[in-house]
Write a protein that holds these residues in place. Structure first.
Motif, PDB file in Angstrom:
ATOM      1  N   ARG A   8       0.821  -1.216   0.000  1.00  0.00           N
ATOM      2  CA  ARG A   8       0.000   0.000   0.000  1.00  0.00           C
ATOM      3  C   ARG A   8       0.851   1.260   0.000  1.00  0.00           C
ATOM      4  O   ARG A   8       0.399   2.308  -0.416  1.00  0.00           O
ATOM      5  CB  ARG A   8      -0.924   0.012   1.209  1.00  0.00           C
ATOM      6  N   SER A   9       2.071   1.183   0.480  1.00  0.00           N
ATOM      7  CA  SER A   9       2.917   2.376   0.488  1.00  0.00           C
ATOM      8  C   SER A   9       3.399   2.738  -0.912  1.00  0.00           C
ATOM      9  O   SER A   9       3.554   3.907  -1.236  1.00  0.00           O
ATOM     10  CB  SER A   9       4.112   2.179   1.416  1.00  0.00           C
ATOM     11  N   SER A  10       3.612   1.730  -1.762  1.00  0.00           N
ATOM     12  CA  SER A  10       4.072   2.024  -3.125  1.00  0.00           C
ATOM     13  C   SER A  10       2.917   2.231  -4.093  1.00  0.00           C
ATOM     14  O   SER A  10       3.001   3.062  -4.985  1.00  0.00           O
ATOM     15  CB  SER A  10       4.981   0.904  -3.622  1.00  0.00           C
ATOM     16  N   LYS A  11       1.835   1.506  -3.968  1.00  0.00           N
ATOM     17  CA  LYS A  11       0.686   1.597  -4.873  1.00  0.00           C
ATOM     18  C   LYS A  11      -0.620   1.531  -4.082  1.00  0.00           C
ATOM     19  O   LYS A  11      -1.291   0.503  -4.054  1.00  0.00           O
ATOM     20  CB  LYS A  11       0.706   0.457  -5.888  1.00  0.00           C
ATOM     21  N   PRO A  86       5.280  10.577  -5.309  1.00  0.00           N
ATOM     22  CA  PRO A  86       5.346  11.438  -6.498  1.00  0.00           C
ATOM     23  C   PRO A  86       5.953  10.691  -7.687  1.00  0.00           C
ATOM     24  O   PRO A  86       6.747   9.767  -7.508  1.00  0.00           O
ATOM     25  CB  PRO A  86       6.242  12.595  -6.064  1.00  0.00           C
ATOM     26  N   PRO A  87       5.577  11.079  -8.906  1.00  0.00           N
ATOM     27  CA  PRO A  87       6.151  10.426 -10.093  1.00  0.00           C
ATOM     28  C   PRO A  87       7.667  10.628 -10.158  1.00  0.00           C
ATOM     29  O   PRO A  87       8.162  11.745 -10.008  1.00  0.00           O
ATOM     30  CB  PRO A  87       5.464  11.136 -11.262  1.00  0.00           C
ATOM     31  N   GLU A  88       8.395   9.547 -10.370  1.00  0.00           N
ATOM     32  CA  GLU A  88       9.857   9.610 -10.385  1.00  0.00           C
ATOM     33  C   GLU A  88      10.394  10.451 -11.532  1.00  0.00           C
ATOM     34  O   GLU A  88      11.441  11.074 -11.408  1.00  0.00           O
ATOM     35  CB  GLU A  88      10.439   8.197 -10.451  1.00  0.00           C
ATOM     36  N   SER A  96       9.674  19.843  -7.580  1.00  0.00           N
ATOM     37  CA  SER A  96       9.013  19.638  -6.302  1.00  0.00           C
ATOM     38  C   SER A  96       7.907  18.595  -6.425  1.00  0.00           C
ATOM     39  O   SER A  96       7.151  18.599  -7.383  1.00  0.00           O
ATOM     40  CB  SER A  96       8.412  20.960  -5.820  1.00  0.00           C
ATOM     41  N   PRO A  97       7.788  17.689  -5.447  1.00  0.00           N
ATOM     42  CA  PRO A  97       6.709  16.702  -5.495  1.00  0.00           C
ATOM     43  C   PRO A  97       5.364  17.253  -5.016  1.00  0.00           C
ATOM     44  O   PRO A  97       4.424  16.520  -4.869  1.00  0.00           O
ATOM     45  CB  PRO A  97       7.194  15.608  -4.555  1.00  0.00           C
ATOM     46  N   LEU A  98       5.263  18.568  -4.830  1.00  0.00           N
ATOM     47  CA  LEU A  98       4.072  19.256  -4.332  1.00  0.00           C
ATOM     48  C   LEU A  98       3.908  18.852  -2.923  1.00  0.00           C
ATOM     49  O   LEU A  98       3.403  18.993  -2.084  1.00  0.00           O
ATOM     50  CB  LEU A  98       2.822  18.957  -5.144  1.00  0.00           C
TER      51      LEU A  98
END
Length: 98
Positions: A8-11, A86-88, A96-98
């Motif tokens: 769940r942490s990755s997807k 955030p998208p790599e 910035s990953p916002l």
């Protein structure tokens, strides 16, 4: 055969990721961005049980998932859920990953 579940942490949205990716691709093809764009926070209402659901008392939608959206003249061009990593491709560029 049973499909392996990612962590769940990755997807966190792995079940609906294909649908969300399709919505993103169609919304980007259907609109040409103007010169004035905005970043905004949007809420997708949700009433079920999920560890990423946020308790939101200050919005009419109530509880749900929050996302950052790139908008133009009231149209959502693309969105990124706040509980996803955030998208790599953007963080590798130093953005910035916002």
């Amino acid at each position: 055969p049973e499909k392996p579940q990612p962590s769940r942490s990755s997807k966190p949205n792995w079940k609906v990721d294909p649908f969300l990716a399709w919505i993103k691709s169609i919304s980007q093809k259907a609109w040409r961005l103007g010169k004035i764009i905005s970043m905004d926070e949007q809420t997708c209402g949700f009433q079920g049980c999920h560890q990423c659901k946020l308790r939101i008392t200050y919005k009419r939608e109530g509880d749900g998932f929050q996302c950052d959206a790139l908008c133009d003249n009231g149209y959502t061009f693309t969105f990124y859920f706040q509980h996803e990593p955030p998208p790599e491709k953007y963080t590798e560029l130093g953005l910035s990953p916002l």
